[in-house]
Design an enzyme around this catalytic site. Structure first.
Site, PDB file in Angstrom:
ATOM      1  N   PRO A  86       0.824  -1.208   0.000  1.00  0.00           N
ATOM      2  CA  PRO A  86       0.000   0.000   0.000  1.00  0.00           C
ATOM      3  C   PRO A  86       0.863   1.265   0.000  1.00  0.00           C
ATOM      4  CG  PRO A  86      -0.365  -1.324   2.002  1.00  0.00           C
ATOM      5  CD  PRO A  86       0.575  -2.084   1.143  1.00  0.00           C
ATOM      6  N   ILE A  87       0.446   2.255  -0.802  1.00  0.00           N
ATOM      7  CA  ILE A  87       1.236   3.489  -0.955  1.00  0.00           C
ATOM      8  C   ILE A  87       1.165   4.349   0.305  1.00  0.00           C
ATOM      9  CG2 ILE A  87       1.350   5.689  -2.236  1.00  0.00           C
ATOM     10  CD1 ILE A  87       0.406   4.194  -4.701  1.00  0.00           C
ATOM     11  N   SER A  89       2.105   4.109   3.353  1.00  0.00           N
ATOM     12  CA  SER A  89       1.527   3.465   4.539  1.00  0.00           C
ATOM     13  C   SER A  89       2.574   3.107   5.590  1.00  0.00           C
ATOM     14  CB  SER A  89       0.818   2.185   4.111  1.00  0.00           C
ATOM     15  OG  SER A  89       1.786   1.273   3.626  1.00  0.00           O
ATOM     16  N   GLY A  90       3.847   3.391   5.293  1.00  0.00           N
ATOM     17  CA  GLY A  90       4.897   3.015   6.238  1.00  0.00           C
ATOM     18  C   GLY A  90       5.486   1.642   5.952  1.00  0.00           C
ATOM     19  N   LEU A  91       5.039   1.006   4.859  1.00  0.00           N
ATOM     20  CA  LEU A  91       5.557  -0.335   4.547  1.00  0.00           C
ATOM     21  C   LEU A  91       6.616  -0.300   3.439  1.00  0.00           C
ATOM     22  CD1 LEU A  91       2.392  -2.635   4.770  1.00  0.00           C
ATOM     23  CD2 LEU A  91       4.102  -2.180   6.516  1.00  0.00           C
ATOM     24  N   SER A  93       6.784   1.335   0.440  1.00  0.00           N
ATOM     25  CA  SER A  93       6.434   1.280  -0.985  1.00  0.00           C
ATOM     26  C   SER A  93       7.345   2.198  -1.814  1.00  0.00           C
ATOM     27  CB  SER A  93       4.967   1.640  -1.205  1.00  0.00           C
ATOM     28  OG  SER A  93       4.734   2.982  -0.878  1.00  0.00           O
ATOM     29  N   ALA A  96      10.773   0.610  -2.289  1.00  0.00           N
ATOM     30  CA  ALA A  96      10.672  -0.572  -3.158  1.00  0.00           C
ATOM     31  C   ALA A  96      10.543  -0.138  -4.616  1.00  0.00           C
ATOM     32  CB  ALA A  96       9.490  -1.440  -2.731  1.00  0.00           C
ATOM     33  N   ASP A 137      15.143   2.219   4.489  1.00  0.00           N
ATOM     34  CA  ASP A 137      14.129   1.673   3.558  1.00  0.00           C
ATOM     35  C   ASP A 137      14.781   1.178   2.261  1.00  0.00           C
ATOM     36  OD1 ASP A 137      12.594   2.750   5.595  1.00  0.00           O
ATOM     37  OD2 ASP A 137      11.024   3.485   4.269  1.00  0.00           O
TER      38      ASP A 137
HETATM   39  C1  MEV Z   1      10.328   5.794   7.450  1.00  0.00           C
HETATM   40  O1  MEV Z   1      10.001   4.518   6.924  1.00  0.00           O
HETATM   41  C2  MEV Z   1      11.217   5.657   8.641  1.00  0.00           C
HETATM   42  C3  MEV Z   1      11.699   6.971   9.248  1.00  0.00           C
HETATM   43  O2  MEV Z   1      12.565   6.604  10.329  1.00  0.00           O
HETATM   44  C4  MEV Z   1      12.451   7.823   8.249  1.00  0.00           C
HETATM   45  C5  MEV Z   1      13.785   7.235   7.805  1.00  0.00           C
HETATM   46  O3  MEV Z   1      14.345   6.376   8.501  1.00  0.00           O
HETATM   47  O4  MEV Z   1      14.276   7.692   6.762  1.00  0.00           O
HETATM   48  C6  MEV Z   1      10.539   7.777   9.820  1.00  0.00           C
END
Ligand code: MEV
Length: 286
Positions: A86-87, A89-91, A93, A96, A137
């Site tokens: 999901p866009i 969303s913290g996963l 995307s 990736a 990420d």
């Molecule tokens: C984002 O997925 C994670 C954060 O810690 C930002 C980052 O590490 O670049 C909020």
């Protein structure tokens, strides 16, 4: 050529990792696939629409092309993106899609980029779009597996997770919100980051112990709330989980996005189950 890269789940340490503290992150079995074909001009097709090189609608792919153009001359490409992640969303995307785009571009244009080179370019792209970023990420999207940062030590994560998506958020906005809080209360926020740092380290040493890890998940969530990246909706959901005997925290930047917990056979309504993934970016069969 088609390439794919996995999303990620930050188990511990988001935000604090931007300031050099530890974080524990795993790739997940949800992937983004990018198909690249040489063409006379640029065309990018995704769930967000069909555009040319477009830094508003497709910032991550457009900056990935711009950065790739520094190592190879790219006149045009037809790019199609399909993602199970999901866009916003913290996963993971965004990372990736950057990493899969770079891999597919390098395969299509015959430029030999190793994983470390892909990761280094992807990190630049993330900063082009977001400003400040830790690089975790794009690292996970490139290499897969579960890791302790910043030392890049592999960790065995013997769990799967339930994940609830509360909708899109902006990582850049949340990262700058934390930066503002840190400017106003530097000593307090540094101490919170130090506590998060210890949580990530303790978790990395005790990953097999569900009860212990759940305590750390609850502690980390409280500290994320303290630095202002939770929301009333997230707090209510987590309180509801707690009443049902489940422990959960934000994963990623917060302000919306996803909440996760260890899956022990009880799947909350509206959640998806994700598994850890060992494989990073790869070229797919046509
Ligand atoms: C984002 O997925 C994670 C954060 O810690 C930002 C980052 O590490 O670049 C909020």
């Amino acid at each position: 050529m088609i390439a794919s890269a996995p999303g990620k789940i930050i188990l511990f340490g988001e935000h604090a990792v931007v300031y050099g503290r530890h974080a524990l992150v795993s790739a997940i079995n949800k992937r983004c696939r990018v198909k690249v074909k040489k063409a006379g001009d640029f065309r990018i097709k995704s769930r967000l629409g069909v555009t040319g090189l477009d830094f508003e609608t497709h910032p991550y792919v457009s900056f990935a092309i711009k950065r790739f153009d520094e190592v190879a001359d790219v006149k045009g490409a037809d790019i199609e993106i399909e993602s199970e992640i999901p866009i916003g969303s913290g996963l993971g995307s965004s990372a990736a899609v950057i990493v899969a785009t770079l891999k597919a571009l390098s395969a299509e244009f015959g430029v030999d980029l190793n994983n470390e080179e892909i990761f280094e370019i992807a990190k630049k792209v993330e900063i082009d779009v977001q400003g400040r970023a830790s690089g975790i990420d794009p690292f996970i999207a490139t290499y897969g597996g579960a890791w302790l940062f910043p030392e890049r030590r592999r960790v065995d994560v013997p769990f799967s997770f339930f994940v609830v998506n509360l909708g899109e958020k902006s990582t850049a906005e949340m990262v700058s919100k934390v930066a503002e809080l840190k400017n106003r209360h530097p000593e307090v926020v540094e101490k919170i980051f130090d506590a998060i740092d210890l949580i990530s380290l303790e978790a990395s040493r005790n990953m097999g112990d569900v009860e212990f890890v759940n305590e750390l998940i609850a502690l980390n969530q409280s500290l994320l709330r303290a630095i202002g990246v939770s929301t009333p909706e997230i707090d209510e959901l987590i309180a509801r989980f707690e009443r049902g005997g489940l422990v959960a925290k934000i994963t990623g930047a917060g302000g919306g996005g996803c909440v996760f917990g260890i899956y022990t056979g009880k799947k909350p309504e509206g959640s998806m189950i994700v598994e850890c993934e060992t494989e990073g970016v790869r070229v797919e069969e046509e």
